[in-house]
Design a protein around this motif. Structure first.
Motif, PDB file in Angstrom:
ATOM      1  N   MET A   1      43.082  14.923  71.151  1.00 44.56           N
ATOM      2  CA  MET A   1      43.324  13.899  72.167  1.00 44.56           C
ATOM      3  C   MET A   1      44.407  14.339  73.138  1.00 44.56           C
ATOM      4  N   GLY A   2      45.411  15.096  72.673  1.00 40.20           N
ATOM      5  CA  GLY A   2      46.475  15.531  73.564  1.00 40.20           C
ATOM      6  C   GLY A   2      47.595  14.520  73.623  1.00 40.20           C
ATOM      7  N   ALA A   3      47.452  13.509  74.473  1.00 43.34           N
ATOM      8  CA  ALA A   3      48.461  12.459  74.609  1.00 43.34           C
ATOM      9  C   ALA A   3      47.808  11.199  75.129  1.00 43.34           C
ATOM     10  N   TRP A   4      48.430  10.074  74.841  1.00 43.85           N
ATOM     11  CA  TRP A   4      47.887   8.789  75.304  1.00 43.85           C
ATOM     12  C   TRP A   4      48.973   7.952  75.966  1.00 43.85           C
ATOM     13  N   GLY A   5      50.088   8.597  76.280  1.00 42.56           N
ATOM     14  CA  GLY A   5      51.162   7.882  76.965  1.00 42.56           C
ATOM     15  C   GLY A   5      52.375   8.780  77.141  1.00 42.56           C
ATOM     16  N   TYR A   6      53.425   8.232  77.754  1.00 42.21           N
ATOM     17  CA  TYR A   6      54.651   8.979  78.019  1.00 42.21           C
ATOM     18  C   TYR A   6      55.785   8.559  77.093  1.00 42.21           C
ATOM     19  N   GLY A   7      55.498   7.614  76.174  1.00 41.28           N
ATOM     20  CA  GLY A   7      56.535   7.127  75.279  1.00 41.28           C
ATOM     21  C   GLY A   7      56.693   7.985  74.036  1.00 41.28           C
ATOM     22  N   LEU A   8      57.605   7.569  73.170  1.00 40.80           N
ATOM     23  CA  LEU A   8      57.855   8.286  71.929  1.00 40.80           C
ATOM     24  C   LEU A   8      56.624   8.293  71.030  1.00 40.80           C
ATOM     25  N   LEU A   9      56.354   9.449  70.448  1.00 43.04           N
ATOM     26  CA  LEU A   9      55.269   9.601  69.465  1.00 43.04           C
ATOM     27  C   LEU A   9      53.907   9.260  70.058  1.00 43.04           C
ATOM     28  N   GLN A  10      53.721   9.590  71.333  1.00 39.87           N
ATOM     29  CA  GLN A  10      52.447   9.308  71.993  1.00 39.87           C
ATOM     30  C   GLN A  10      51.734  10.602  72.407  1.00 39.87           C
ATOM     31  N   SER A  11      51.959  11.658  71.638  1.00 38.38           N
ATOM     32  CA  SER A  11      51.241  12.908  71.905  1.00 38.38           C
ATOM     33  C   SER A  11      51.053  13.672  70.606  1.00 38.38           C
ATOM     34  N   ASP A  12      50.000  14.480  70.567  1.00 36.65           N
ATOM     35  CA  ASP A  12      49.748  15.304  69.390  1.00 36.65           C
ATOM     36  C   ASP A  12      50.882  16.301  69.172  1.00 36.65           C
ATOM     37  N   ALA A  13      51.461  16.796  70.254  1.00 37.96           N
ATOM     38  CA  ALA A  13      52.541  17.781  70.136  1.00 37.96           C
ATOM     39  C   ALA A  13      53.750  17.172  69.432  1.00 37.96           C
ATOM     40  N   GLU A  14      54.075  15.928  69.764  1.00 37.57           N
ATOM     41  CA  GLU A  14      55.188  15.252  69.093  1.00 37.57           C
ATOM     42  C   GLU A  14      54.890  15.052  67.614  1.00 37.57           C
ATOM     43  N   LEU A  15      53.651  14.697  67.305  1.00 37.70           N
ATOM     44  CA  LEU A  15      53.273  14.501  65.908  1.00 37.70           C
ATOM     45  C   LEU A  15      53.348  15.819  65.137  1.00 37.70           C
ATOM     46  N   ASP A  16      53.096  16.945  65.831  1.00 32.94           N
ATOM     47  CA  ASP A  16      53.252  18.247  65.195  1.00 32.94           C
ATOM     48  C   ASP A  16      54.720  18.502  64.850  1.00 32.94           C
ATOM     49  N   VAL A  17      55.616  18.086  65.750  1.00 27.04           N
ATOM     50  CA  VAL A  17      57.050  18.219  65.483  1.00 27.04           C
ATOM     51  C   VAL A  17      57.426  17.399  64.254  1.00 27.04           C
ATOM     52  N   VAL A  18      56.893  16.183  64.167  1.00 30.92           N
ATOM     53  CA  VAL A  18      57.171  15.318  63.018  1.00 30.92           C
ATOM     54  C   VAL A  18      56.671  15.971  61.725  1.00 30.92           C
ATOM     55  N   ASP A  19      55.498  16.595  61.789  1.00 38.40           N
ATOM     56  CA  ASP A  19      54.966  17.289  60.604  1.00 38.40           C
ATOM     57  C   ASP A  19      55.929  18.383  60.142  1.00 38.40           C
ATOM     58  N   GLU A  20      56.470  19.140  61.105  1.00 38.76           N
ATOM     59  CA  GLU A  20      57.420  20.201  60.763  1.00 38.76           C
ATOM     60  C   GLU A  20      58.678  19.620  60.134  1.00 38.76           C
TER      61      GLU A  20
END
Length: 207
Positions: A1-20
């Motif tokens: 999906m990539g991203a669905w907004g500009y807020g916190l935790l609204q992108s796959d990349a941010e979720l990857d950071v959380v996984d790490e």
């Protein structure tokens, strides 16, 4: 999906950071898994964080100079209502000022840091998940009393995604850098490892 907004935790990349982050925290907590984003037992996770796991992980990320590790660890802790040491809060405020993030996401975190009571009460950043975003899109397209149209809702999400990607190309990159690899001298690595373990063992020791 990539991203669905500009807020916190609204992108796959941010979720990857959380996984790490979850992987690193699991090592510190000496467990196979340590879910922070959607834990099955939030109270237990909060108890472990408050017992020293949070500060130990935050210190480790700080020494590694992993800004987004520190920032999103704080985000996860605030969502759970964890008690964050004052020095760590001060450090993340300073780190936030020098770390590139989307304006909306940074604004949400700044507002959260200003309003967080740090007394066990969780903080809601008001960031919609991808499911919430899809449902909101569907609701906005529905006449009152009309049936839900999931396909139409997802088409709307994809349309917004394309608009987001076009805008992304013109803006600074979001707060999703890859965790840097720090080549420390072996002596420094040993010192850091010993300090982290000592702190963790002290915090985990029975009273």
């Amino acid at each position: 999906m990539g991203a669905w907004g500009y807020g916190l935790l609204q992108s796959d990349a941010e979720l990857d950071v959380v996984d790490e982050i979850e992987d690193e925290v699991a090592k510190i907590a000496k467990t196979k898994r340590f879910r922070l984003l959607h834990p099955k037992h939030p109270a237990r996770v909060k108890e472990r964080l408050d017992g020293g796991v949070f500060h130990c992980a935050f210190l480790y990320f700080h020494v590694k100079k992993w800004n987004h590790g520190m920032i999103y660890l704080v985000v996860m802790a605030m969502r759970l209502g964890s008690t964050i040491p004052a020095d760590d809060l001060a450090q993340v405020i300073q780190t936030l000022e020098e770390t590139p993030m989307y304006k909306e996401a940074k604004g949400q975190l700044e507002q959260g840091l200003a309003g967080y009571k740090n007394n066990g009460e969780p903080w809601d950043f008001q960031s919609k998940s991808i499911v919430d975003a899809a449902n909101a899109s569907i609701t906005n397209e529905q006449p009152a009393g009309g049936p839900n149209d999931m396909e139409k809702g997802m088409e709307e999400i994809l349309k917004h995604q394309k608009e987001w990607e076009a805008k992304q190309a013109k803006e600074p990159k979001p707060a999703t850098e890859t965790k840097p690899k720090v080549d420390l001298p072996q002596e420094e690595k040993d010192r850091l490892d010993a300090a982290v373990k000592a702190w963790f063992n002290f915090q985990m020791a029975p009273e």
